[in-house]
Motif scaffolding. Structure first.
Motif, PDB file in Angstrom:
ATOM      1  N   PRO A   1       1.802   0.454 -21.667  1.00 20.90           N
ATOM      2  CA  PRO A   1       3.216   0.700 -21.393  1.00 20.90           C
ATOM      3  C   PRO A   1       3.563   0.364 -19.943  1.00 20.90           C
ATOM      4  O   PRO A   1       2.708   0.390 -19.056  1.00 20.90           O
ATOM      5  N   ALA A   2       4.830   0.060 -19.721  1.00 21.97           N
ATOM      6  CA  ALA A   2       5.313  -0.152 -18.352  1.00 21.97           C
ATOM      7  C   ALA A   2       5.544   1.208 -17.692  1.00 21.97           C
ATOM      8  O   ALA A   2       5.795   2.197 -18.387  1.00 21.97           O
ATOM      9  N   PRO A   3       5.436   1.282 -16.356  1.00 21.38           N
ATOM     10  CA  PRO A   3       5.133   0.182 -15.433  1.00 21.38           C
ATOM     11  C   PRO A   3       3.650  -0.165 -15.449  1.00 21.38           C
ATOM     12  O   PRO A   3       2.804   0.720 -15.603  1.00 21.38           O
ATOM     13  N   LYS A   4       3.361  -1.437 -15.303  1.00 22.07           N
ATOM     14  CA  LYS A   4       1.978  -1.902 -15.275  1.00 22.07           C
ATOM     15  C   LYS A   4       1.928  -3.170 -14.444  1.00 22.07           C
ATOM     16  O   LYS A   4       2.922  -3.885 -14.285  1.00 22.07           O
ATOM     17  N   THR A   5       0.751  -3.439 -13.922  1.00 17.03           N
ATOM     18  CA  THR A   5       0.587  -4.624 -13.097  1.00 17.03           C
ATOM     19  C   THR A   5      -0.808  -5.191 -13.309  1.00 17.03           C
ATOM     20  O   THR A   5      -1.753  -4.462 -13.663  1.00 17.03           O
ATOM     21  N   THR A   6      -0.932  -6.491 -13.108  1.00 16.91           N
ATOM     22  CA  THR A   6      -2.220  -7.160 -13.286  1.00 16.91           C
ATOM     23  C   THR A   6      -2.307  -8.313 -12.295  1.00 16.91           C
ATOM     24  O   THR A   6      -1.418  -8.519 -11.469  1.00 16.91           O
TER      25      THR A   6
ATOM     26  N   PRO B   1       0.792  -1.244   0.000  1.00 15.07           N
ATOM     27  CA  PRO B   1       0.000   0.000   0.000  1.00 15.07           C
ATOM     28  C   PRO B   1       0.820   1.288   0.000  1.00 15.07           C
ATOM     29  O   PRO B   1       0.396   2.283  -0.589  1.00 15.07           O
ATOM     30  N   ARG B   2       1.994   1.299   0.648  1.00 10.31           N
ATOM     31  CA  ARG B   2       2.747   2.558   0.716  1.00 10.31           C
ATOM     32  C   ARG B   2       3.199   2.996  -0.674  1.00 10.31           C
ATOM     33  O   ARG B   2       3.166   4.187  -1.015  1.00 10.31           O
ATOM     34  N   ASP B   3       3.638   2.043  -1.500  1.00 12.77           N
ATOM     35  CA  ASP B   3       4.055   2.398  -2.856  1.00 12.77           C
ATOM     36  C   ASP B   3       2.862   2.908  -3.663  1.00 12.77           C
ATOM     37  O   ASP B   3       2.994   3.854  -4.445  1.00 12.77           O
ATOM     38  N   ILE B   4       1.699   2.310  -3.466  1.00 13.23           N
ATOM     39  CA  ILE B   4       0.493   2.748  -4.172  1.00 13.23           C
ATOM     40  C   ILE B   4       0.111   4.157  -3.736  1.00 13.23           C
ATOM     41  O   ILE B   4      -0.260   5.006  -4.555  1.00 13.23           O
ATOM     42  N   ALA B   5       0.217   4.425  -2.434  1.00 17.86           N
ATOM     43  CA  ALA B   5      -0.094   5.767  -1.935  1.00 17.86           C
ATOM     44  C   ALA B   5       0.841   6.812  -2.535  1.00 17.86           C
ATOM     45  O   ALA B   5       0.468   7.986  -2.666  1.00 17.86           O
ATOM     46  N   ALA B   6       2.052   6.388  -2.916  1.00 15.28           N
ATOM     47  CA  ALA B   6       3.019   7.297  -3.538  1.00 15.28           C
ATOM     48  C   ALA B   6       2.879   7.329  -5.058  1.00 15.28           C
ATOM     49  O   ALA B   6       3.761   7.841  -5.749  1.00 15.28           O
ATOM     50  N   GLY B   7       1.770   6.789  -5.560  1.00 14.99           N
ATOM     51  CA  GLY B   7       1.503   6.837  -6.990  1.00 14.99           C
ATOM     52  C   GLY B   7       2.022   5.672  -7.778  1.00 14.99           C
ATOM     53  O   GLY B   7       1.971   5.668  -9.019  1.00 14.99           O
ATOM     54  N   GLY B   8       2.538   4.628  -7.100  1.00  8.15           N
ATOM     55  CA  GLY B   8       3.090   3.470  -7.785  1.00  8.15           C
ATOM     56  C   GLY B   8       2.077   2.374  -8.025  1.00  8.15           C
ATOM     57  O   GLY B   8       0.922   2.457  -7.601  1.00  8.15           O
ATOM     58  N   GLN B   9       2.532   1.324  -8.684  1.00 10.03           N
ATOM     59  CA  GLN B   9       1.691   0.176  -8.985  1.00 10.03           C
ATOM     60  C   GLN B   9       1.622  -0.812  -7.818  1.00 10.03           C
ATOM     61  O   GLN B   9       0.815  -1.726  -7.831  1.00 10.03           O
ATOM     62  N   GLY B  10       2.529  -0.657  -6.851  1.00 13.19           N
ATOM     63  CA  GLY B  10       2.582  -1.626  -5.755  1.00 13.19           C
ATOM     64  C   GLY B  10       3.141  -2.957  -6.177  1.00 13.19           C
ATOM     65  O   GLY B  10       3.111  -3.929  -5.415  1.00 13.19           O
TER      66      GLY B  10
ATOM     67  N   PRO C   1      14.457   2.536   2.090  1.00  9.92           N
ATOM     68  CA  PRO C   1      13.385   2.333   1.110  1.00  9.92           C
ATOM     69  C   PRO C   1      13.454   0.942   0.474  1.00  9.92           C
ATOM     70  O   PRO C   1      14.532   0.383   0.292  1.00  9.92           O
ATOM     71  N   GLY C   2      12.276   0.433   0.123  1.00  9.58           N
ATOM     72  CA  GLY C   2      12.189  -0.897  -0.479  1.00  9.58           C
ATOM     73  C   GLY C   2      11.672  -0.862  -1.894  1.00  9.58           C
ATOM     74  O   GLY C   2      11.280  -1.902  -2.423  1.00  9.58           O
ATOM     75  N   THR C   3      11.654   0.326  -2.512  1.00 12.74           N
ATOM     76  CA  THR C   3      11.167   0.429  -3.891  1.00 12.74           C
ATOM     77  C   THR C   3      12.145   1.208  -4.743  1.00 12.74           C
ATOM     78  O   THR C   3      12.927   2.014  -4.241  1.00 12.74           O
ATOM     79  N   GLU C   4      12.064   0.958  -6.032  1.00 15.40           N
ATOM     80  CA  GLU C   4      12.760   1.736  -7.048  1.00 15.40           C
ATOM     81  C   GLU C   4      11.673   2.429  -7.875  1.00 15.40           C
ATOM     82  O   GLU C   4      10.911   1.758  -8.575  1.00 15.40           O
ATOM     83  N   PRO C   5      11.540   3.757  -7.787  1.00 17.98           N
ATOM     84  CA  PRO C   5      10.414   4.427  -8.438  1.00 17.98           C
ATOM     85  C   PRO C   5      10.256   4.131  -9.921  1.00 17.98           C
ATOM     86  O   PRO C   5       9.130   4.015 -10.413  1.00 17.98           O
ATOM     87  N   VAL C   6      11.361   3.979 -10.648  1.00 18.96           N
ATOM     88  CA  VAL C   6      11.230   3.711 -12.075  1.00 18.96           C
ATOM     89  C   VAL C   6      10.573   2.355 -12.317  1.00 18.96           C
ATOM     90  O   VAL C   6       9.946   2.129 -13.355  1.00 18.96           O
ATOM     91  N   SER C   7      10.680   1.446 -11.353  1.00 18.56           N
ATOM     92  CA  SER C   7      10.105   0.104 -11.503  1.00 18.56           C
ATOM     93  C   SER C   7       8.607   0.084 -11.258  1.00 18.56           C
ATOM     94  O   SER C   7       7.871  -0.637 -11.936  1.00 18.56           O
ATOM     95  N   THR C   8       8.145   0.851 -10.270  1.00 13.85           N
ATOM     96  CA  THR C   8       6.723   0.811  -9.916  1.00 13.85           C
ATOM     97  C   THR C   8       5.945   2.021 -10.403  1.00 13.85           C
ATOM     98  O   THR C   8       4.720   2.023 -10.352  1.00 13.85           O
ATOM     99  N   GLY C   9       6.664   3.065 -10.850  1.00 15.03           N
ATOM    100  CA  GLY C   9       5.989   4.273 -11.301  1.00 15.03           C
ATOM    101  C   GLY C   9       5.641   5.231 -10.186  1.00 15.03           C
ATOM    102  O   GLY C   9       4.901   6.202 -10.404  1.00 15.03           O
ATOM    103  N   ALA C  10       6.171   4.999  -8.986  1.00 12.64           N
ATOM    104  CA  ALA C  10       5.877   5.874  -7.855  1.00 12.64           C
ATOM    105  C   ALA C  10       6.605   7.213  -7.984  1.00 12.64           C
ATOM    106  O   ALA C  10       7.591   7.332  -8.707  1.00 12.64           O
ATOM    107  N   ARG C  11       6.115   8.211  -7.252  1.00 10.66           N
ATOM    108  CA  ARG C  11       6.736   9.537  -7.283  1.00 10.66           C
ATOM    109  C   ARG C  11       8.090   9.548  -6.580  1.00 10.66           C
ATOM    110  O   ARG C  11       8.952  10.370  -6.878  1.00 10.66           O
ATOM    111  N   HIS C  12       8.275   8.616  -5.643  1.00  3.16           N
ATOM    112  CA  HIS C  12       9.525   8.572  -4.895  1.00  3.16           C
ATOM    113  C   HIS C  12       9.659   7.193  -4.259  1.00  3.16           C
ATOM    114  O   HIS C  12       8.680   6.432  -4.174  1.00  3.16           O
ATOM    115  N   ALA C  13      10.850   6.870  -3.820  1.00  2.00           N
ATOM    116  CA  ALA C  13      11.079   5.620  -3.097  1.00  2.00           C
ATOM    117  C   ALA C  13      10.455   5.710  -1.709  1.00  2.00           C
ATOM    118  O   ALA C  13      10.385   6.791  -1.116  1.00  2.00           O
TER     119      ALA C  13
END
Length: 384
Positions: A234-239, A135-144, A343-355
């Motif tokens: 286009p990436a990033p995308k999730t299903t 959820p935290r990555d999603i809250a930051a605009g990412g795909q989670g 941080p446990g995310t790479e923004p370019v991977s999930t599309g989030a605004r920040h790690a």
């Protein structure tokens, strides 16, 4: 720090537990695998999950019951891992939980739901638990998702060429060295659904690809399946199984007459291989490092290798991480990072605004005693 990672993926057949000693050494995170165990869900939990997952619909009372049952299953797996793999000296548990819904609309993820109440794990083990990673990555605009992408980036950094990590679970996902990461589409989701439907529930999956090996690809069905709009996003995308489920398969088969089950399985296996291979070509992969339950299907792997001539397709086992437990080890790493304020995310991977530092913490029996925050994030993962 000795950490137990817990994972149950989109195949929802078992809880995987992997234990590791993790240590920050300079700019590296050193991981020493201590072993892994897999605990199958009992029939009650598995049947309840099948009923609850899309396109199923169950009351909130059933979701509450599932949250408890899955939490207890994860707790049992953690207790066993601590006893058998850590000699009772584990310090932290990192639990992914069981995804039951990933809410995506028009390429944007709005929310996600993982069941498996971490309080049961903390109570059974006495250890602090990191859970609710997505959820935290999603809250930051990412795909989670895919959250293992940061671990893959650290792990494969420095390998020659363009190594791409591929995990084949119910859904298949990839991570490339430039940080590009996304779900390619169904891994085993549709083949599992077909095996279950054609066997009247007797089979949960196409064991070793035996059914697919006896069939022939139905080209019209394959073309209908490949017309799915998701593949062109286009990436990033999730299903997830919100899209690729038994109802999706029934709709794809409508109007196709009576196809032999073996031909349907052969076609679905080809679909998985084609969509993965298309992604690999787009990423210009020179090496594919595979993991996940789908690697136990030799028909799928042979088909994939045939679609990628000149590209080495090898198992993560060859690089020191067991393919069946790689995701559980990855969540052990993510839990370690959270505990150290990293941080446990790479923004370019999930599309989030920040790690983001991921997850929520449930205290153990002795309260919540975290290590001092780390001075800097690691740039590579070394498997010892």
């Amino acid at each position: 720090m000795r950490v137990i990672g817990l994972m149950s993926g989109t195949s929802y057949d078992a809880v995987d537990a992997a234990a590791a000693d993790l240590e920050l050494v300079g700019d590296s995170l050193v991981l020493e695998p201590l072993g892994a165990r897999s605990e199958e869900y009992d029939d009650e939990v598995r049947e309840a999950l099948v009923a609850a997952l899309p396109p199923g619909s169950v009351p909130l009372s059933e979701m509450c019951r599932l949250d408890t049952l899955i939490g207890q299953a994860f707790a049992a797996a953690a207790v066993r891992a601590d006893r058998e793999l850590c000699a009772g000296r584990a310090e932290l548990v990192a639990s992914h939980g069981q995804t039951v819904f990933h809410w995506a609309e028009s390429g944007q993820v709005r929310g996600t739901l993982q069941l498996g109440q971490p309080a049961w794990i903390a109570e059974a083990t006495g250890l602090p638990v990191v859970a609710d990673f997505r959820p935290r990555d999603i809250a930051a605009g990412g795909q989670g998702a895919p959250l293992v992408s940061l671990v893959d980036l650290l792990w494969l950094r420095g390998r020659p060429g363009t190594p791409v990590a591929l995990n084949i679970g119910g859904i298949a996902n990839v991570t490339a060295p430039d940080g590009t990461a996304f779900d390619t589409g169904p891994g085993c989701a549709l083949t599992d659904a077909a095996a279950r439907a054609f066997s009247g529930g007797r089979l949960g999956y196409d064991d070793g690809g035996a059914l697919a090996a006896r069939g022939a690809v139905d080209q019209p069905l394959l073309e209908r399946l490949l017309a799915e709009p998701y593949y062109r996003l286009p990436a990033p995308k999730t299903t997830g199984k919100e899209l690729f489920h038994a109802g999706y398969l029934r709709a794809a088969l409508a109007g196709r007459g009576t196809l032999p089950p073996e031909d349907v399985l052969a076609t679905l296996t080809r679909l998985t291989a084609v969509t993965i291979a298309d992604a690999m070509r787009d990423l210009r992969a020179t090496e594919v490092i595979t993991s996940g339950g789908g690697t136990r299907n030799p028909v799928l792997l042979r088909t994939l290798a045939g679609l990628l001539p000149g590209v080495a397709v090898r198992s993560s086992d060859e690089l020191g991480l067991p393919s069946d437990a790689k995701e559980a080890y990855a969540f052990a790493v993510l839990g370690f990072l959270t505990a150290h304020g990293l941080p446990g995310t790479e923004p370019v991977s999930t599309g989030a605004r920040h790690a983001s530092v991921l997850g929520s913490l449930t205290p153990g029996r002795a309260g919540l005693r975290l290590p001092p925050p780390a001075d800097r994030a690691p740039v590579r993962l070394v498997v010892r």
